[in-house]
Design a protein around this motif. Structure first.
Motif, PDB file in Angstrom:
ATOM      1  N   SER A 177       0.841  -1.170  -0.100  1.00  0.00           N
ATOM      2  CA  SER A 177      -0.131  -0.021   0.053  1.00  0.00           C
ATOM      3  C   SER A 177       1.025   1.139   0.042  1.00  0.00           C
ATOM      4  N   ASP A 178       0.524   2.159  -0.778  1.00  0.00           N
ATOM      5  CA  ASP A 178       0.822   3.416  -0.896  1.00  0.00           C
ATOM      6  C   ASP A 178       0.257   4.637  -0.158  1.00  0.00           C
ATOM      7  N   SER A 179       0.533   5.122   0.846  1.00  0.00           N
ATOM      8  CA  SER A 179      -0.538   5.972   1.406  1.00  0.00           C
ATOM      9  C   SER A 179      -0.723   7.267   0.824  1.00  0.00           C
ATOM     10  N   GLY A 180       0.421   7.738  -0.078  1.00  0.00           N
ATOM     11  CA  GLY A 180       0.196   8.534  -0.712  1.00  0.00           C
ATOM     12  C   GLY A 180      -0.928   8.518  -2.011  1.00  0.00           C
ATOM     13  N   GLY A 181      -1.042   7.410  -2.397  1.00  0.00           N
ATOM     14  CA  GLY A 181      -2.018   7.051  -3.210  1.00  0.00           C
ATOM     15  C   GLY A 181      -1.600   7.162  -4.823  1.00  0.00           C
ATOM     16  N   GLY A 182      -0.426   7.325  -4.934  1.00  0.00           N
ATOM     17  CA  GLY A 182       0.284   7.486  -6.391  1.00  0.00           C
ATOM     18  C   GLY A 182       0.889   6.300  -6.839  1.00  0.00           C
ATOM     19  N   ALA A 183       1.384   5.301  -6.172  1.00  0.00           N
ATOM     20  CA  ALA A 183       1.982   4.054  -6.493  1.00  0.00           C
ATOM     21  C   ALA A 183       1.374   2.818  -5.896  1.00  0.00           C
ATOM     22  N   GLY A 184       2.143   1.609  -6.049  1.00  0.00           N
ATOM     23  CA  GLY A 184       1.602   0.576  -5.323  1.00  0.00           C
ATOM     24  C   GLY A 184       0.032   0.041  -5.482  1.00  0.00           C
ATOM     25  N   MET A 185      -0.521  -0.433  -4.674  1.00  0.00           N
ATOM     26  CA  MET A 185      -1.813  -1.107  -4.652  1.00  0.00           C
ATOM     27  C   MET A 185      -2.762  -0.054  -5.112  1.00  0.00           C
ATOM     28  N   GLN A 186      -2.405   1.159  -4.668  1.00  0.00           N
ATOM     29  CA  GLN A 186      -3.466   2.103  -4.978  1.00  0.00           C
ATOM     30  C   GLN A 186      -3.421   2.612  -6.624  1.00  0.00           C
ATOM     31  N   ALA A 187      -2.306   2.653  -6.930  1.00  0.00           N
ATOM     32  CA  ALA A 187      -2.321   2.918  -8.610  1.00  0.00           C
ATOM     33  C   ALA A 187      -2.954   1.711  -9.180  1.00  0.00           C
ATOM     34  N   ASP A 188      -2.311   0.466  -8.538  1.00  0.00           N
ATOM     35  CA  ASP A 188      -3.003  -0.749  -9.589  1.00  0.00           C
ATOM     36  C   ASP A 188      -4.637  -0.772  -9.311  1.00  0.00           C
ATOM     37  N   LEU A 189      -5.127  -0.303  -8.220  1.00  0.00           N
ATOM     38  CA  LEU A 189      -6.712  -0.248  -7.819  1.00  0.00           C
ATOM     39  C   LEU A 189      -7.294   0.814  -9.075  1.00  0.00           C
ATOM     40  N   LYS A 190      -6.701   1.782  -9.149  1.00  0.00           N
ATOM     41  CA  LYS A 190      -7.283   2.918  -9.991  1.00  0.00           C
ATOM     42  C   LYS A 190      -7.158   2.513 -11.535  1.00  0.00           C
ATOM     43  N   THR A 191      -6.031   1.751 -11.970  1.00  0.00           N
ATOM     44  CA  THR A 191      -5.633   1.733 -13.381  1.00  0.00           C
ATOM     45  C   THR A 191      -6.619   0.337 -13.678  1.00  0.00           C
ATOM     46  N   ILE A 192      -6.677  -0.627 -12.994  1.00  0.00           N
ATOM     47  CA  ILE A 192      -7.729  -1.723 -13.352  1.00  0.00           C
ATOM     48  C   ILE A 192      -9.084  -1.298 -13.317  1.00  0.00           C
ATOM     49  N   GLN A 193      -9.639  -0.546 -12.577  1.00  0.00           N
ATOM     50  CA  GLN A 193     -10.928   0.050 -12.519  1.00  0.00           C
ATOM     51  C   GLN A 193     -11.127   0.766 -13.958  1.00  0.00           C
ATOM     52  N   GLU A 194     -10.063   1.794 -14.198  1.00  0.00           N
ATOM     53  CA  GLU A 194     -10.147   2.522 -15.382  1.00  0.00           C
ATOM     54  C   GLU A 194     -10.167   1.545 -16.721  1.00  0.00           C
ATOM     55  N   ARG A 195      -9.719   0.425 -16.500  1.00  0.00           N
ATOM     56  CA  ARG A 195      -9.544  -0.483 -17.677  1.00  0.00           C
ATOM     57  C   ARG A 195     -10.937  -1.341 -17.890  1.00  0.00           C
ATOM     58  N   HIS A 196     -11.915  -0.820 -16.923  1.00  0.00           N
ATOM     59  CA  HIS A 196     -13.437  -1.489 -16.705  1.00  0.00           C
ATOM     60  C   HIS A 196     -13.201  -3.084 -16.277  1.00  0.00           C
ATOM     61  N   VAL A 197     -12.372  -3.264 -15.394  1.00  0.00           N
ATOM     62  CA  VAL A 197     -12.021  -4.622 -14.705  1.00  0.00           C
ATOM     63  C   VAL A 197     -12.330  -4.502 -13.113  1.00  0.00           C
ATOM     64  N   PHE A 198     -12.907  -5.555 -12.616  1.00  0.00           N
ATOM     65  CA  PHE A 198     -13.084  -5.368 -11.103  1.00  0.00           C
ATOM     66  C   PHE A 198     -11.693  -5.752 -10.363  1.00  0.00           C
ATOM     67  N   ALA A 199     -11.230  -4.745  -9.658  1.00  0.00           N
ATOM     68  CA  ALA A 199     -10.059  -5.133  -8.949  1.00  0.00           C
ATOM     69  C   ALA A 199     -10.101  -5.974  -7.631  1.00  0.00           C
ATOM     70  N   THR A 200      -9.157  -7.014  -7.087  1.00  0.00           N
ATOM     71  CA  THR A 200      -9.222  -7.490  -5.926  1.00  0.00           C
ATOM     72  C   THR A 200      -7.640  -7.455  -5.521  1.00  0.00           C
ATOM     73  N   THR A 201      -7.396  -7.499  -4.125  1.00  0.00           N
ATOM     74  CA  THR A 201      -6.215  -7.205  -3.507  1.00  0.00           C
ATOM     75  C   THR A 201      -5.838  -8.462  -2.561  1.00  0.00           C
ATOM     76  N   VAL A 202      -4.409  -8.647  -2.851  1.00  0.00           N
ATOM     77  CA  VAL A 202      -3.630  -9.133  -1.315  1.00  0.00           C
ATOM     78  C   VAL A 202      -2.767  -8.296  -1.045  1.00  0.00           C
ATOM     79  N   LEU A 203      -3.093  -7.824   0.286  1.00  0.00           N
ATOM     80  CA  LEU A 203      -1.917  -6.885   0.811  1.00  0.00           C
ATOM     81  C   LEU A 203      -0.668  -7.377   1.307  1.00  0.00           C
ATOM     82  N   VAL A 204       0.295  -6.858   1.001  1.00  0.00           N
ATOM     83  CA  VAL A 204       1.733  -7.781   1.568  1.00  0.00           C
ATOM     84  C   VAL A 204       2.373  -6.812   2.409  1.00  0.00           C
ATOM     85  N   ALA A 205       2.409  -5.424   2.154  1.00  0.00           N
ATOM     86  CA  ALA A 205       3.046  -4.442   3.052  1.00  0.00           C
ATOM     87  C   ALA A 205       2.361  -3.187   3.158  1.00  0.00           C
ATOM     88  N   ILE A 206       2.634  -2.301   3.988  1.00  0.00           N
ATOM     89  CA  ILE A 206       1.808  -1.015   4.131  1.00  0.00           C
ATOM     90  C   ILE A 206       3.165   0.017   4.389  1.00  0.00           C
TER      91      ILE A 206
END
Length: 273
Positions: free
Chosen positions: A14-43
């Motif tokens: 997770s990137d608390s700043g929202g620009g990279a990591g899982m937050q970037a993944d979620l935003k990108t996958i959502q923008e590609r019209h795919v439902f995003a799921t997660t396994v969080l490994v680190a904070i």
């Protein structure tokens, strides 16, 4: 029974700043019209200026996240990002062997934009020897490719050599990103496909420091497109175009290496692909 909406998985930090990591993944996958799921490994505690701290989650909860997804969801593709250390890399490898979540994109995240390490030195060999052989595609940048292959990459010929060495350890398809070359007015990425064919993807450089999360965004877009059933080559080309748009149509957030504009490609033809 209703048909399941297309689903993809991000295995990352997770990137608390929202620009990279899982937050970037979620935003990108959502923008590609795919439902995003997660396994969080680190904070991480970070922003556009750098990483202040990081905490790797216990492997028990990592295992349980994989179990929960496998028992209910129909994930068609997955990706890895920040995996922290040897113990977490091996936990992820174990679960990827246990569960079939479709094609795997490995973004071998090692260092944050500000220079903070996101993968321990001893974990690099584990990524190379245990994770990469599971990958459908790996997307290292130049420093990551050098670490994984022991090739000093000074020019495009070296990129091709490094890609072949990565393929030799078991990666089916390799995309080495050339964004770290200094002084070029263009950014060139080299792609080596499983069947031996290769090509270059070149785009004009944008004079900006707002590129935080570029690698995460590219690999997440590729993953989303693979989940839709696109070929590896098509997914790569769409990913490259999408990332170029997120950089070119930048936004101002924070005071350092700012994030991408993840909705920049919303009106493009490819965003509905």
């Amino acid at each position: 029974m209703m048909e399941q909406f297309v689903q993809a998985l991000s295995i990352a930090g997770s990137d608390s700043g929202g620009g990279a990591g899982m937050q970037a993944d979620l935003k990108t996958i959502q923008e590609r019209h795919v439902f995003a799921t997660t396994v969080l490994v680190a904070i991480t505690a970070q922003n556009t200026l750098g990483v202040n701290d990081a905490f790797a989650l216990p492997t028990k909860i990592i295992d349980e996240q994989f179990e929960a997804l496998a028992e209910d969801l129909a994930i068609k593709a997955c990706k890895t990002g920040m995996l922290a250390d040897v113990e977490r890399v091996r936990a992820v490898v174990k679960n990827l062997k246990k569960f079939d979540f479709g094609p795997l994109t490995v973004d071998p995240v090692m260092i944050a934009k500000g220079g903070a390490p996101l993968l321990s030195e001893d974990a690099i060999a584990v990524v190379k020897n245990e994770l990469l052989p599971l990958a459908t595609i790996a997307t290292p940048n130049l420093p990551e490719a050098e670490k994984l292959t022991d090739v000093s990459i000074e020019d495009e010929a070296d990129m091709e050599i490094a890609a072949k060495k990565l393929q030799a350890v078991g990666v089916k398809n390799v995309m080495i990103k050339g964004g770290h070359f200094v002084g070029d007015d263009q950014s060139s990425d080299f792609v080596l496909l499983e069947d031996g064919t290769s090509f270059w993807l070149t785009s004009p450089r944008v004079d900006t420091i707002r590129t935080h999360g570029t690698g995460d965004t590219l690999s997440a877009c590729i993953t989303a497109e693979l989940a839709k059933g696109k070929s590896v080559e098509d997914a790569i080309r769409i990913g490259k175009k999408y990332v170029d748009e997120t950089i070119r149509h930048g936004i101002i957030v924070g005071h350092g290496h700012g994030p991408l504009n993840h909705w920049a490609g919303r009106n493009s033809d490819e965003s509905n692909g």
